[in-house]
Design an enzyme around this catalytic site. Structure first.
Site, PDB file in Angstrom:
ATOM      1  N   SER A 124       2.079  -7.333  12.347  1.00  0.00           N
ATOM      2  CA  SER A 124       2.978  -7.326  11.190  1.00  0.00           C
ATOM      3  C   SER A 124       4.127  -8.293  11.398  1.00  0.00           C
ATOM      4  O   SER A 124       4.556  -8.530  12.538  1.00  0.00           O
ATOM      5  CB  SER A 124       3.531  -5.911  11.024  1.00  0.00           C
ATOM      6  OG  SER A 124       4.644  -5.924  10.172  1.00  0.00           O
ATOM      7  N   TYR A 149       7.603   2.193  14.612  1.00  0.00           N
ATOM      8  CA  TYR A 149       6.394   1.567  14.064  1.00  0.00           C
ATOM      9  C   TYR A 149       6.325   0.100  14.494  1.00  0.00           C
ATOM     10  O   TYR A 149       5.312  -0.365  15.029  1.00  0.00           O
ATOM     11  CB  TYR A 149       6.396   1.678  12.522  1.00  0.00           C
ATOM     12  CG  TYR A 149       5.511   0.645  11.871  1.00  0.00           C
ATOM     13  CD1 TYR A 149       4.130   0.775  11.896  1.00  0.00           C
ATOM     14  CD2 TYR A 149       6.071  -0.495  11.265  1.00  0.00           C
ATOM     15  CE1 TYR A 149       3.324  -0.201  11.328  1.00  0.00           C
ATOM     16  CE2 TYR A 149       5.267  -1.469  10.699  1.00  0.00           C
ATOM     17  CZ  TYR A 149       3.896  -1.316  10.739  1.00  0.00           C
ATOM     18  OH  TYR A 149       3.103  -2.294  10.191  1.00  0.00           O
ATOM     19  N   LYS A 153       3.765  -2.311  17.220  1.00  0.00           N
ATOM     20  CA  LYS A 153       3.085  -3.592  16.959  1.00  0.00           C
ATOM     21  C   LYS A 153       3.417  -4.611  18.058  1.00  0.00           C
ATOM     22  O   LYS A 153       2.534  -5.320  18.546  1.00  0.00           O
ATOM     23  CB  LYS A 153       3.480  -4.148  15.582  1.00  0.00           C
ATOM     24  CG  LYS A 153       3.029  -3.299  14.408  1.00  0.00           C
ATOM     25  CD  LYS A 153       1.512  -3.262  14.273  1.00  0.00           C
ATOM     26  CE  LYS A 153       1.032  -2.397  13.130  1.00  0.00           C
ATOM     27  NZ  LYS A 153      -0.408  -2.132  13.163  1.00  0.00           N
TER      28      LYS A 153
END
Ligand code: UDP
Length: 336
Positions: A124, A149, A153
Site C-alpha cells: 500500500s 495496519y 505492510k
C-alpha cells in the site's frame, strides 16, 4: 500457469481473479470470508464463465496450505489476504499483527517447502507515511507509518526483502496501491462494507443511497486545490490488470522490486464528491468537520516505473470510477 490467490473473494482479490481467468490462468483461491461473502465465488464464475478451485480457510492454517500445495501445482502466488481497516488496527493491534504477519510467514514457509518462489504482494501507498515529496516515487523512504495496519505492510515488505536476500531464486513484486475505487462493469462484484465505512468512496455511496445521512469531510484547511485531502483514486479493474502484469513479471524475472499502482492524478474530496454527483445525477449532502487523525494532505503516485518495468498503466477515468462504484451498490441493493 496456476496461480494461488489468497483473499481472492475480497474487493481487489475478486477483480484480480476475474482478470486472471480472462487471461486463461488456472486459479486457486483461499479465503475465510472474514471481510467478503461466499456468493462472490459464484459471481466471479458468472462474470467469466470459467471455473476455479476454492478453499475456505485462513492463510495462517499451515495444514490447509500444505493440502492446497499438495493438491495443486502452484506456479505463483498473489497474496491479498489480510485485515485492512486502519481505525480497527489502532483498536486491535495484536489482532492485526498476528493475522497479517502470521499468514504471510506461514504462506512463505509453505511456498519455500514446495519450491514455489514467485509472489506478488498486496502492499500500500501507506508505507510512504507522510511522503517526502509529490508525486511519490518507489525510491522514497518507507516505514514512518501512523497505524498498525500500515506497519504490517512495511514489515511484510521487509520480511520479503530478507527472504530474497537469503535466497535470490525468489521473485517478488511489492505492489503499492493508491486508492482503489470503482467496481466491475457487470455490477456483480465491488466494495460494499457491512459496517460504517472508513474509506471515502464507500461512504459517499451510502450517503447517495440514503443509508447514511451525510458525508463528513475531514478538513478543508490542507494545502490543496480546495483545502480538502487529495488522493490518487484508481479503478479497481485497472488495479487488477496491474496484477496480471506483475504475475508475468515474477514468472519471467529474478529479483524483488516495488511498483506504485495509481493513475498519477490527484483528486480532492470535493472534486470526487462533485464528480459523483454530476455523473450519477444524485445528491451527496456533506459537512466539513475537523481533520482525521493520521491523515496527510496529498498523496499521488509517480507511475512511470510501473509503466516502464511492467508495461502497465491505468485506463479508466474518474467518470468510470464514480459510475461503477454507484452501479455496483445500486445493483446489489436491488438483489438483496
Ligand atoms: N475522507 C473524508 N470523509 C470520510 C472518509 C475519508 O473526508 O468519511 C477523506 C480523507 O480525509 C482523505 C480522503 O477522503 O483525504 C481519502 O480517505 P480514505 O480513508 O478513503 O483513504 P486514505 O486516507 O487511506 O488515503
Amino acid at each position: 500457469m496456476r496461480i494461488l490467490v489468497t483473499g481472492g473473494t475480497g474487493f481487489i482479490g475478486s477483480h484480480t481473479v476475474v482478470e486472471l481467468l480472462n487471461e486463461n490462468y488456472e486459479v486457486v483461491v483461499i479465503d475465510d470470508f472474514s471481510n467478503s461473502k461466499p456468493d462472490v465465488v459464484d459471481k466471479i464464475k458468472t462474470i467469466t464463465n470459467k471455473e476455479f478451485k476454492f478453499y475456505e480457510g485462513n492463510v495462517c492454517d499451515k495444514e490447509l496450505l500444505q493440502i492446497i500445495f499438495k493438491e495443486n501445482k502452484i506456479d505463483a502466488v498473489i497474496h491479498f489476504a489480510g485485515f485492512k481497516a486502519v481505525g480497527e488496527s489502532v483498536q486491535k493491534p495484536l489482532m492485526y499483527y498476528r493475522n497479517n504477519l502470521d499468514s504471510t510467514l506461514t504462506l512463505c514457509e509453505v511456498m519455500n517447502a514446495n519450491n514455489v518462489k514467485n509472489i506478488v504482494f498486496s502492499s500500500s501507498a501507506t508505507v510512504y507515511g507522510n511522503p517526502k515529496g509529490l508525486p511519490i516515487k518507489e525510491t522514497f523512504p518507507t516505514g514512518e507509518t501512523t497505524n498498525p495496519y500500515g506497519a504490517t505492510k512495511v514489515m511484510i515488505e521487509r520480511i520479503l526483502k530478507d527472504i530474497y536476500i537469503s535466497d535470490n531464486t525468489w521473485n517478488i513484486a511489492l505492489l503499492r496501491y493508491f486508492n482503489p475505487i470503482g467496481a466491475h462493469k457487470s455490477g456483480l462484484i465491488g466494495e460494499n462494507p457491512n459496517d460504517i465505512p472508513n474509506n471515502l468512496m464507500p461512504y459517499i455511496v451510502k450517503v447517495a443511497t440514503k443509508e447514511l445521512k451525510e458525508l463528513n469531510i475531514f478538513g478543508n484547511d490542507y494545502d490543496t486545490v480546495d483545502g480538502t485531502g487529495v488522493r490518487d483514486y484508481i479503478h479497481v479493474v485497472d488495479l487488477a490488470k496491474g496484477h496480471i502484469k506483475a504475475i508475468e513479471w515474477v514468472l519471467k524475472n529474478n529479483g524483488i522490486d516495488a511498483f506504485n499502482l495509481g493513475t498519477g492524478n490527484g483528486y480532492s474530496v470535493l472534486e470526487l464528491v462533485n464528480a459523483f454527483k454530476k455523473y450519477n445525477n444524485v445528491d451527496v449532502p456533506y459537512k466539513i468537520v475537523g481533520r482525521r487523525e493520521g491523515d496527510i494532505g496529498s498523496c499521488y503516485a509517480d507511475v512511470s516505473y510501473a509503466k516502464e518495468k511492467l508495461g502497465w498503466e491505468s485506463k479508466y477515468d474518474i467518470e468510470d470510477m464514480v459510475k461503477d462504484s454507484y452501479n455496483f451498490v445500486k445493483n446489489s441493493t436491488l438483489h438483496m
